[in-house]
Design a protein around this motif. Sequence first.
Motif, PDB file in Angstrom:
ATOM      1  N   PRO A 126       6.466  59.788  19.123  1.00 18.47           N
ATOM      2  CA  PRO A 126       7.078  59.402  17.848  1.00 18.47           C
ATOM      3  C   PRO A 126       8.610  59.472  17.913  1.00 18.47           C
ATOM      4  O   PRO A 126       9.162  60.267  18.659  1.00 18.47           O
ATOM      5  CB  PRO A 126       6.519  60.419  16.851  1.00 18.47           C
ATOM      6  N   ARG A 127       9.228  58.646  17.099  1.00 18.96           N
ATOM      7  CA  ARG A 127      10.685  58.589  17.081  1.00 18.96           C
ATOM      8  C   ARG A 127      11.273  59.850  16.453  1.00 18.96           C
ATOM      9  O   ARG A 127      10.656  60.480  15.598  1.00 18.96           O
ATOM     10  CB  ARG A 127      11.176  57.360  16.308  1.00 18.96           C
ATOM     11  N   GLN A 128      12.474  60.182  16.905  1.00 11.83           N
ATOM     12  CA  GLN A 128      13.282  61.307  16.400  1.00 11.83           C
ATOM     13  C   GLN A 128      12.679  62.674  16.723  1.00 11.83           C
ATOM     14  O   GLN A 128      13.114  63.674  16.162  1.00 11.83           O
ATOM     15  CB  GLN A 128      13.534  61.189  14.893  1.00 11.83           C
ATOM     16  N   VAL A 129      11.711  62.720  17.613  1.00  9.00           N
ATOM     17  CA  VAL A 129      11.173  64.010  18.061  1.00  9.00           C
ATOM     18  C   VAL A 129      11.984  64.474  19.263  1.00  9.00           C
ATOM     19  O   VAL A 129      12.110  63.754  20.256  1.00  9.00           O
ATOM     20  CB  VAL A 129       9.681  63.903  18.431  1.00  9.00           C
ATOM     21  N   ALA A 130      12.550  65.667  19.162  1.00  8.40           N
ATOM     22  CA  ALA A 130      13.391  66.213  20.233  1.00  8.40           C
ATOM     23  C   ALA A 130      12.773  67.518  20.719  1.00  8.40           C
ATOM     24  O   ALA A 130      12.880  68.547  20.055  1.00  8.40           O
ATOM     25  CB  ALA A 130      14.804  66.447  19.720  1.00  8.40           C
ATOM     26  N   ARG A 131      12.111  67.450  21.857  1.00  9.23           N
ATOM     27  CA  ARG A 131      11.535  68.652  22.469  1.00  9.23           C
ATOM     28  C   ARG A 131      12.457  69.132  23.570  1.00  9.23           C
ATOM     29  O   ARG A 131      12.874  68.353  24.425  1.00  9.23           O
ATOM     30  CB  ARG A 131      10.151  68.354  23.044  1.00  9.23           C
ATOM     31  N   VAL A 132      12.756  70.427  23.569  1.00  8.71           N
ATOM     32  CA  VAL A 132      13.661  70.981  24.573  1.00  8.71           C
ATOM     33  C   VAL A 132      13.147  70.690  25.976  1.00  8.71           C
ATOM     34  O   VAL A 132      13.899  70.244  26.851  1.00  8.71           O
ATOM     35  CB  VAL A 132      13.851  72.497  24.357  1.00  8.71           C
ATOM     36  N   SER A 133      11.865  70.905  26.210  1.00  5.63           N
ATOM     37  CA  SER A 133      11.311  70.684  27.549  1.00  5.63           C
ATOM     38  C   SER A 133      11.415  69.223  27.968  1.00  5.63           C
ATOM     39  O   SER A 133      11.745  68.918  29.124  1.00  5.63           O
ATOM     40  CB  SER A 133       9.854  71.137  27.603  1.00  5.63           C
ATOM     41  N   PRO A 143      11.529  75.241  18.012  1.00  2.94           N
ATOM     42  CA  PRO A 143      11.812  75.409  19.443  1.00  2.94           C
ATOM     43  C   PRO A 143      13.307  75.446  19.747  1.00  2.94           C
ATOM     44  O   PRO A 143      13.752  76.211  20.611  1.00  2.94           O
ATOM     45  CB  PRO A 143      11.133  74.186  20.074  1.00  2.94           C
ATOM     46  N   ALA A 144      14.088  74.631  19.052  1.00  4.42           N
ATOM     47  CA  ALA A 144      15.535  74.639  19.268  1.00  4.42           C
ATOM     48  C   ALA A 144      16.140  75.971  18.836  1.00  4.42           C
ATOM     49  O   ALA A 144      17.032  76.512  19.499  1.00  4.42           O
ATOM     50  CB  ALA A 144      16.185  73.491  18.506  1.00  4.42           C
ATOM     51  N   GLY A 196      32.779  57.907  37.903  1.00  2.00           N
ATOM     52  CA  GLY A 196      31.662  57.191  37.325  1.00  2.00           C
ATOM     53  C   GLY A 196      31.068  58.029  36.206  1.00  2.00           C
ATOM     54  O   GLY A 196      31.228  59.249  36.169  1.00  2.00           O
ATOM     55  N   VAL A 197      30.396  57.383  35.280  1.00  2.00           N
ATOM     56  CA  VAL A 197      29.742  58.084  34.175  1.00  2.00           C
ATOM     57  C   VAL A 197      28.363  57.475  33.963  1.00  2.00           C
ATOM     58  O   VAL A 197      28.195  56.247  34.025  1.00  2.00           O
ATOM     59  CB  VAL A 197      30.563  57.980  32.867  1.00  2.00           C
ATOM     60  N   LEU A 198      27.383  58.325  33.710  1.00  2.00           N
ATOM     61  CA  LEU A 198      26.065  57.895  33.251  1.00  2.00           C
ATOM     62  C   LEU A 198      25.799  58.635  31.954  1.00  2.00           C
ATOM     63  O   LEU A 198      25.542  59.835  31.954  1.00  2.00           O
ATOM     64  CB  LEU A 198      24.979  58.218  34.290  1.00  2.00           C
ATOM     65  N   ALA A 199      25.918  57.930  30.821  1.00  2.00           N
ATOM     66  CA  ALA A 199      25.730  58.521  29.489  1.00  2.00           C
ATOM     67  C   ALA A 199      24.411  58.001  28.929  1.00  2.00           C
ATOM     68  O   ALA A 199      24.251  56.795  28.750  1.00  2.00           O
ATOM     69  CB  ALA A 199      26.886  58.142  28.571  1.00  2.00           C
ATOM     70  N   PHE A 200      23.470  58.894  28.644  1.00  2.00           N
ATOM     71  CA  PHE A 200      22.117  58.441  28.320  1.00  2.00           C
ATOM     72  C   PHE A 200      21.615  58.971  26.986  1.00  2.00           C
ATOM     73  O   PHE A 200      22.125  59.963  26.448  1.00  2.00           O
ATOM     74  CB  PHE A 200      21.148  58.838  29.447  1.00  2.00           C
ATOM     75  N   ASP A 201      20.594  58.285  26.470  1.00  2.00           N
ATOM     76  CA  ASP A 201      19.848  58.731  25.294  1.00  2.00           C
ATOM     77  C   ASP A 201      18.572  59.419  25.749  1.00  2.00           C
ATOM     78  O   ASP A 201      17.882  58.944  26.663  1.00  2.00           O
ATOM     79  CB  ASP A 201      19.449  57.536  24.414  1.00  2.00           C
ATOM     80  N   TYR A 202      18.245  60.531  25.096  1.00  2.00           N
ATOM     81  CA  TYR A 202      16.956  61.175  25.357  1.00  2.00           C
ATOM     82  C   TYR A 202      15.812  60.277  24.908  1.00  2.00           C
ATOM     83  O   TYR A 202      15.979  59.408  24.039  1.00  2.00           O
ATOM     84  CB  TYR A 202      16.860  62.501  24.598  1.00  2.00           C
TER      85      TYR A 202
END
Length: 310
Positions: A70-77, A216-217, A54-60
């Motif tokens: 807001p869109r396109q904000v990627a926080r590590v935490s 942060p990245a 099985g696979v579960l492939a997700f979007d953050y």
Amino acid sequence: MREKVSFTSGGVACAAWHYPGTNGGCVVMTGGFGVTKEPGTDRFAERFAAAGFGVLAFDYRNLGESEGAPRQVARVSDQLADWRAAIAHAKTLPGVERVAIWAFSLPGGYIVQLAAEDLGISAAIAQSANVDGPTVTRNASRYQTPGSALRLIGRSLLDLAGSLLGRQPRLVDLAGPPGTVALLNTPDAQLSNATLNPGNRYPEWQQAIAARSVFPAALYRPAKYASQVRCPILYVVCEDDRSALAAPTLKAAANTPNADVLQVPGNHYAPFLDAHEQVVETELTFLTHHLALSGKKQSPGAEKLPETSG
């Protein structure tokens, strides 16, 4: 066959593809930093599913089909929290008895940290992983012009300040040639669109990230968790990787208990290109050994995972 599902993380609905499996194992997957689930996982997820996993492939959150602003904000935490929620959700899917995790690039580093936590994971695969942000960032700066580096720093600082005032993000491209303002200007980063999005197969993928996400990245260093990893882990290392670097990953692997290493020639995207078949077959062997057979006594004479180093 796959179906759209969702789960909640931090009060936000995260979108995912669920590929039902037949062997009791489920692989939770994401793409790279700022890479949505389809361009980042489709080629590998389809192979895993065909083998019975099985696979579960997700979007953050804030990216792709997931909610959040807001869109396109990627926080590590936040992204680590999304991973924990995805793993918990995978365990509730019909027929799932054991869970593995898979990611590449910066989220490949997340794999190391998550595998060190008590999440009930049976196996982990860190592919072309960035395990040492400061070292990788210093190397990447060699491919930036001084002007573009200053503009990236300036845009990141302005976006951080704007985030405190509730302003919309200032975006930077995920990749760009030297002299442009982008998250990465390395030679292999120039191949990201052609490799992950051939023929513009995924036109809805926004190949940009909020500039506030850059610092942060760049400081994230999951290699410090390597010695604490609790489950079998496979590191896939590209020998000529200039975006994530082989040396820090090999050092982390040497400090990781119960680790296997597959080294392949080529750049950051070699597992999607010339090395694809070798990488997929090794990953499937690893998953079968540690996920499909997890919790079962291996019979005498059963095939062991082959030596993968080199």
